[in-house]
Design an enzyme around this catalytic site. Sequence first.
Site, PDB file in Angstrom:
ATOM      1  N   LYS A 282       0.850  -1.180   0.000  1.00 40.63           N
ATOM      2  CA  LYS A 282       0.000   0.000   0.000  1.00 40.63           C
ATOM      3  C   LYS A 282       0.891   1.237   0.000  1.00 40.63           C
ATOM      4  CE  LYS A 282      -4.506   1.171   1.882  1.00 40.63           C
ATOM      5  NZ  LYS A 282      -5.509   0.893   2.913  1.00 40.63           N
ATOM      6  N   GLU A 369     -19.712  -5.248  10.560  1.00 37.89           N
ATOM      7  CA  GLU A 369     -20.640  -4.447  11.339  1.00 37.89           C
ATOM      8  C   GLU A 369     -21.700  -5.289  12.050  1.00 37.89           C
ATOM      9  OE1 GLU A 369     -18.750  -1.917   8.268  1.00 37.89           O
ATOM     10  OE2 GLU A 369     -19.739  -3.876   8.234  1.00 37.89           O
ATOM     11  N   ARG A 397     -25.628  -2.005   7.326  1.00 38.78           N
ATOM     12  CA  ARG A 397     -25.423  -3.441   7.119  1.00 38.78           C
ATOM     13  C   ARG A 397     -25.788  -4.261   8.349  1.00 38.78           C
ATOM     14  NH1 ARG A 397     -19.731  -3.087   3.805  1.00 38.78           N
ATOM     15  NH2 ARG A 397     -18.986  -2.239   5.755  1.00 38.78           N
TER      16      ARG A 397
END
Length: 627
Positions: A282, A369, A397
Amino acid sequence: MAKRLDSIKSPADLKKLSVQDLSLLAAEIRALILETVSKNGGHLGSNLGVVELTLALHYVFDSPKDKIIWDVGHQCYTHKILTGRREQFAGLRQSGGILGFPCREESEHDTYNTGHASTALSASLGMAIARDKKKENFHVIAVVGDGSLTGGVALEALNQIGHLRERLIIVLNYNEMSISQNVGAWSKYLSYLVSGQHYIRMKDQAKSVLKAIPKIGWPLIKAARALEELVKKTIFPGLVFEELGIRYIGPVQGHSLGSLIEVFELAKKYDGPILIHCVTQKGRGYTPARANQEKFHGAVPFEIPTGEPVNNGPAGPPSYSSVFGETMIRIARKDDKVLSITAAMGEGTGLGRFAEKYPDRFFDVGIAEQHAVNFAAGLAISGFKPVVAIYSTFLQRAYDQIYHDVCLMDLPVVFALDRAGIVPDDGPTHQGVNDIVYLRHMPNMVVMAPKDENELQHMLWSALSYGHPAAVRFPKGAGLGVARDDAFKKIPLGRGEVLKEGRDLLFAFGNMVPAALEAARELERAGISLAVVNARFAKPLDEELILRYALPGRTIITAEEGILAGGLGSAVREMLDRENRFDIRFKAIGLPLEIFPLGKAEEIRRIYGLDGPGFVEHIKALYASRP
């Protein structure tokens, strides 16, 4: 700009280039991404990490015939540049420009709209099944980050993929980061598979040596591949993906175009589900992004030489997120039963310092979640006071868990909904405009929003004392700069605050309060007398206060930064009807049911009249229509 990138109008143009030319093109793409994101802000680290991966995908596969589905989609910048949107790339995440996520309305190469994590595997399996039922012939490729595998729906999809064994290619991009540092058993397992970068380097070096041996080099490489598979089976006897019925290849060096192209060509020939485990960095190619990966996941405009944010003048007020985080630390100091939970967004929700100060009271569950809410329910039922900090758009969600596992049992879980209301720059998938609606009809739920950052700290303190499920919603961005009280004050449950007296009522919720006050002062000069009430609560409503103004011939107006259908205005109208107050005029100001445009928050508010001047126009038109 550089000549190679100028020549790329579509993915087909890549196929004319050599691997060496592709490497040079990768450098040009990184420079363009860095230049654009430094001006506009955006997802930098993830996009710098997948340049070669994206080039190899488009080099080997034939988009849009072959379907490439990007999980989350925030890493799609190279994909957009290669698929005819290079000239529009300067307008990335700007009003009228292109989105920072895949968007089917933008291009036929964007197969699936994504903005939330863990969705690509299920969608790609659906496309693969549909392809086979229609007797079509193309490849379906899902590009999934290791962080996305912490999402339950991704694991559900893997289970079904292994069961059905449809022809499907999964590219697992392993970079050890999603937004915050990846957590959990999946992350540890993938780290174990990789076993360090030395494994990949040794494999690539050995391949280079063998290739150089005339005549026998390639046969030796093929034999080595067979040996490698045997070793992997020996070292990793319970290899999870293989046990699920998904062919596993990897780890593969994610910045080696030669290796990527080779393995993608191999994957095209496999008749079944195959997972290619790619290891990337990254922030590849930009030192500040490599050194501070969380900061450059979603970057604000910055100076390229240093990575420091662009200085636009003196520092403004602290953000609502940081005030929330500071308040959590102060509350935790007073009450050792208070715990914090987040879903891969410790820094984004302002809990970074809390995690450092109280590591044993901070839980990052990954991109999960639903689990976060269930987990909080277990803590609450056992006497603790969990605060679940999740962006409004992502808490959607966990709808069933909020209802079934928290509200039906009336458990005192506090939800801190960051990024509630209109959210700038990220487009439709990230708008936090539905939470008032999806929380208001939950039994036992308290729904509130502060007018400023001082009230935020009092609301959080109060929410923990109510003994019921409670949600505190607050916007993205800086507060108003108001002074904050040293001591916490308990806000009486369901009680609003009269900020300005008047004949009729303007009942404003959360960050709409300052605009309501501005409008009321302007309207006073036009002869319209409005009391302004800081609603504080969308549930329970301060019915007594509202009914004081609900007299025959009077006007009641509500203002909220959320969807009108089922929101605060609906709640007030329902209450007035129940009390037989039919002889008043009523208007709800808020957001319609539509997909909202890309832009800054203030631009979107201006479009829908959710600012001071907009309120003045709405209300003047209402009074002008009086019979």
